[in-house]
Write a protein that holds these residues in place. Structure first.
Motif, PDB file in Angstrom:
ATOM      1  N   ALA A   1       0.822  -1.198   0.000  1.00 10.88           N
ATOM      2  CA  ALA A   1       0.000   0.000   0.000  1.00 10.88           C
ATOM      3  C   ALA A   1       0.865   1.261   0.000  1.00 10.88           C
ATOM      4  CB  ALA A   1      -0.922  -0.006   1.214  1.00 10.88           C
ATOM      5  N   GLU A   2       1.979   1.238   0.702  1.00 12.01           N
ATOM      6  CA  GLU A   2       2.875   2.394   0.753  1.00 12.01           C
ATOM      7  C   GLU A   2       3.464   2.686  -0.621  1.00 12.01           C
ATOM      8  OE1 GLU A   2       4.851   5.611   2.200  1.00 12.01           O
ATOM      9  OE2 GLU A   2       3.477   4.367   3.371  1.00 12.01           O
ATOM     10  N   LEU A   3       3.870   1.638  -1.331  1.00 11.34           N
ATOM     11  CA  LEU A   3       4.409   1.821  -2.681  1.00 11.34           C
ATOM     12  C   LEU A   3       3.338   2.375  -3.624  1.00 11.34           C
ATOM     13  CD1 LEU A   3       6.587  -1.408  -3.078  1.00 11.34           C
ATOM     14  CD2 LEU A   3       7.401   0.959  -2.864  1.00 11.34           C
ATOM     15  N   ASP A   4       2.115   1.868  -3.489  1.00  9.31           N
ATOM     16  CA  ASP A   4       1.021   2.372  -4.319  1.00  9.31           C
ATOM     17  C   ASP A   4       0.769   3.852  -4.047  1.00  9.31           C
ATOM     18  OD1 ASP A   4       0.640  -0.050  -5.538  1.00  9.31           O
ATOM     19  OD2 ASP A   4      -1.061  -0.650  -4.288  1.00  9.31           O
ATOM     20  N   ALA A   5       0.832   4.239  -2.771  1.00 10.99           N
ATOM     21  CA  ALA A   5       0.597   5.641  -2.414  1.00 10.99           C
ATOM     22  C   ALA A   5       1.674   6.537  -3.019  1.00 10.99           C
ATOM     23  CB  ALA A   5       0.562   5.793  -0.894  1.00 10.99           C
ATOM     24  N   ARG A   6       2.915   6.119  -2.959  1.00  9.44           N
ATOM     25  CA  ARG A   6       4.007   6.923  -3.510  1.00  9.44           C
ATOM     26  C   ARG A   6       3.862   7.067  -5.026  1.00  9.44           C
ATOM     27  NH1 ARG A   6       9.308   4.463  -0.328  1.00  9.44           N
ATOM     28  NH2 ARG A   6       8.675   5.096   1.787  1.00  9.44           N
ATOM     29  N   ARG A   7       3.519   5.979  -5.668  1.00 12.11           N
ATOM     30  CA  ARG A   7       3.373   6.023  -7.125  1.00 12.11           C
ATOM     31  C   ARG A   7       2.208   6.929  -7.528  1.00 12.11           C
ATOM     32  NH1 ARG A   7      -0.058   3.328  -9.813  1.00 12.11           N
ATOM     33  NH2 ARG A   7      -0.355   1.782  -8.153  1.00 12.11           N
ATOM     34  N   TYR A   8       1.098   6.788  -6.843  1.00 15.11           N
ATOM     35  CA  TYR A   8      -0.072   7.590  -7.172  1.00 15.11           C
ATOM     36  C   TYR A   8       0.184   9.072  -6.904  1.00 15.11           C
ATOM     37  CZ  TYR A   8      -4.842   9.432  -7.011  1.00 15.11           C
ATOM     38  OH  TYR A   8      -5.974  10.182  -7.224  1.00 15.11           O
ATOM     39  N   ASN A   9       0.760   9.376  -5.751  1.00 15.50           N
ATOM     40  CA  ASN A   9       1.040  10.778  -5.426  1.00 15.50           C
ATOM     41  C   ASN A   9       2.010  11.397  -6.429  1.00 15.50           C
ATOM     42  OD1 ASN A   9      -0.630  10.658  -3.182  1.00 15.50           O
ATOM     43  ND2 ASN A   9       1.027  10.126  -1.779  1.00 15.50           N
ATOM     44  N   GLY A  10       2.957  10.583  -6.903  1.00 11.20           N
ATOM     45  CA  GLY A  10       3.887  11.075  -7.914  1.00 11.20           C
ATOM     46  C   GLY A  10       3.196  11.415  -9.211  1.00 11.20           C
ATOM     47  N   SER A  11       2.120  10.671  -9.505  1.00 12.96           N
ATOM     48  CA  SER A  11       1.397  10.927 -10.752  1.00 12.96           C
ATOM     49  C   SER A  11       0.561  12.194 -10.683  1.00 12.96           C
ATOM     50  CB  SER A  11       0.483   9.734 -11.076  1.00 12.96           C
ATOM     51  OG  SER A  11      -0.609   9.664 -10.165  1.00 12.96           O
ATOM     52  N   LEU A  12       0.305  12.700  -9.460  1.00 14.60           N
ATOM     53  CA  LEU A  12      -0.482  13.928  -9.324  1.00 14.60           C
ATOM     54  C   LEU A  12       0.317  15.151  -9.743  1.00 14.60           C
ATOM     55  CD1 LEU A  12      -2.300  13.324  -5.902  1.00 14.60           C
ATOM     56  CD2 LEU A  12      -3.218  13.027  -8.211  1.00 14.60           C
ATOM     57  N   GLY A  13       1.647  15.046  -9.631  1.00 13.24           N
ATOM     58  CA  GLY A  13       2.500  16.118 -10.105  1.00 13.24           C
ATOM     59  C   GLY A  13       2.474  17.368  -9.280  1.00 13.24           C
ATOM     60  N   ARG A  14       2.180  17.249  -7.973  1.00 14.90           N
ATOM     61  CA  ARG A  14       2.248  18.422  -7.117  1.00 14.90           C
ATOM     62  C   ARG A  14       2.663  17.988  -5.726  1.00 14.90           C
ATOM     63  NH1 ARG A  14      -2.565  18.461  -4.178  1.00 14.90           N
ATOM     64  NH2 ARG A  14      -4.277  17.237  -5.067  1.00 14.90           N
ATOM     65  N   PRO A  15       3.298  18.836  -4.939  1.00 18.70           N
ATOM     66  CA  PRO A  15       3.777  18.467  -3.625  1.00 18.70           C
ATOM     67  C   PRO A  15       2.654  18.365  -2.616  1.00 18.70           C
ATOM     68  CG  PRO A  15       4.148  20.797  -3.978  1.00 18.70           C
ATOM     69  CD  PRO A  15       3.658  20.233  -5.305  1.00 18.70           C
ATOM     70  N   ALA A  16       3.000  17.822  -1.455  1.00 24.78           N
ATOM     71  CA  ALA A  16       2.013  17.732  -0.361  1.00 24.78           C
ATOM     72  C   ALA A  16       1.633  19.114   0.095  1.00 24.78           C
ATOM     73  CB  ALA A  16       2.605  16.938   0.801  1.00 24.78           C
ATOM     74  N   LEU A  17       0.410  19.258   0.581  1.00 26.28           N
ATOM     75  CA  LEU A  17      -0.081  20.557   1.024  1.00 26.28           C
ATOM     76  C   LEU A  17       0.300  20.875   2.470  1.00 26.28           C
ATOM     77  CD1 LEU A  17      -3.664  20.403  -0.531  1.00 26.28           C
ATOM     78  CD2 LEU A  17      -1.625  21.561  -1.425  1.00 26.28           C
ATOM     79  N   GLY A  18       0.882  19.936   3.138  1.00 25.93           N
ATOM     80  CA  GLY A  18       1.281  20.196   4.530  1.00 25.93           C
ATOM     81  C   GLY A  18       0.851  19.060   5.425  1.00 25.93           C
ATOM     82  N   ILE A  19       0.720  19.368   6.709  1.00 27.34           N
ATOM     83  CA  ILE A  19       0.339  18.348   7.668  1.00 27.34           C
ATOM     84  C   ILE A  19      -1.046  18.672   8.185  1.00 27.34           C
ATOM     85  CG2 ILE A  19       2.720  17.850   8.290  1.00 27.34           C
ATOM     86  CD1 ILE A  19       2.351  19.626  10.728  1.00 27.34           C
ATOM     87  N   GLY A  20      -1.432  17.944   9.250  1.00 31.09           N
ATOM     88  CA  GLY A  20      -2.753  18.186   9.811  1.00 31.09           C
ATOM     89  C   GLY A  20      -3.849  17.441   9.068  1.00 31.09           C
ATOM     90  N   GLY A  21      -3.524  16.267   8.540  1.00 33.47           N
ATOM     91  CA  GLY A  21      -4.536  15.457   7.870  1.00 33.47           C
ATOM     92  C   GLY A  21      -4.462  15.558   6.360  1.00 33.47           C
ATOM     93  N   ARG A  22      -3.715  16.491   5.798  1.00 31.50           N
ATOM     94  CA  ARG A  22      -3.579  16.580   4.331  1.00 31.50           C
ATOM     95  C   ARG A  22      -2.208  16.081   3.946  1.00 31.50           C
ATOM     96  NH1 ARG A  22      -8.349  17.999   1.908  1.00 31.50           N
ATOM     97  NH2 ARG A  22      -7.252  19.099   0.259  1.00 31.50           N
ATOM     98  N   PHE A  23      -2.189  15.215   2.913  1.00 29.74           N
ATOM     99  CA  PHE A  23      -0.913  14.577   2.508  1.00 29.74           C
ATOM    100  C   PHE A  23      -0.553  14.960   1.081  1.00 29.74           C
ATOM    101  CE2 PHE A  23      -2.851  12.064   5.787  1.00 29.74           C
ATOM    102  CZ  PHE A  23      -1.797  11.800   6.648  1.00 29.74           C
TER     103      PHE A  23
END
Length: 204
Positions: free
Chosen positions: A182-204
């Motif tokens: 699941a962790e690998l899937d999350a990294r791959r998917y987030n990479g496909s979004l093409g934008r950085p994380a928005l911060g902490i506090g429940g948003r990744f």
């Protein structure tokens, strides 16, 4: 044993489904992640703390009674679950969103197996109870009565185990794949979004 089977059957009809997020999540454009957590709960049990003997005038023990005290035990279990943005989602929705078809199929198969176990377990408990009730009305055939009673007890207890095992398979704390997948899937998917994380506090 009869009372035990009756309690199991009552639980099968009254216990709620394993609590967890509702299915049906769709991609929102938020990043996904795997969150680690600790689940805690408390169980109550009776512990023997002593006994009292009752003696007659000659000092012979004629009766005894045990004393029990109610104790509580705290349990803790490490768990993980997937999220999309601030919201927890089911494993199935997570793998559907991230495009991991194999993990999706394995997760769906686990939940389906859990439902089958729970249904078969409930049926077995009902059959066991019916057999034990029937044994109470058998007259003139002690062998048949014993067979119905003991067989019903065994079938009922086996059904109770199957029911609880099925509920465990349906729990969101139980996963068909490893956390690392699941962790690998999350990294791959987030990479496909093409934008950085928005911060902490429940948003990744």
């Amino acid at each position: 044993m009869y009372r035990l089977i009756a309690v199991c059957a009552l639980a099968a009809g009254c216990l709620p489904a394993p609590h967890g997020p509702r299915s049906g999540a769709v991609p929102t454009g938020d990043r996904v992640a795997v969150v680690d957590d600790v689940k805690t709960w408390t169980t109550t049990y009776e512990e023997k703390v002593g006994s009292t003997d009752y003696k007659n005038a000659d000092g012979e023990v004629v009766a005894s009674s045990d004393r029990y005290a109610t104790r509580q035990q705290r349990h803790a279990k490490k768990i993980w679950y997937p999220v999309q943005g601030p919201s927890q989602i089911t494993d199935e929705d997570f793998f559907r969103i991230t495009g991991d078809q194999l993990s999706l199929e394995r997760s769906e198969a686990l939940r389906a197996k859990g439902r089958r176990y729970a249904a078969l377990g409930t049926g077995s408990m009902l059959v066991g109870i019916a057999s034990m009730i029937a044994a109470r009305f058998v007259t003139g055939n002690q062998g048949l009565m014993i067979g119905l009673y003991s067989g019903g007890g065994i079938v009922g207890l086996a059904g109770g185990y199957g029911f609880m095992r099925g509920r465990e398979m349906q729990s969101p704390d139980n996963h068909a794949v490893d956390r690392s997948t699941a962790e690998l899937d999350a990294r791959r998917y987030n990479g496909s979004l093409g934008r950085p994380a928005l911060g902490i506090g429940g948003r990744f």
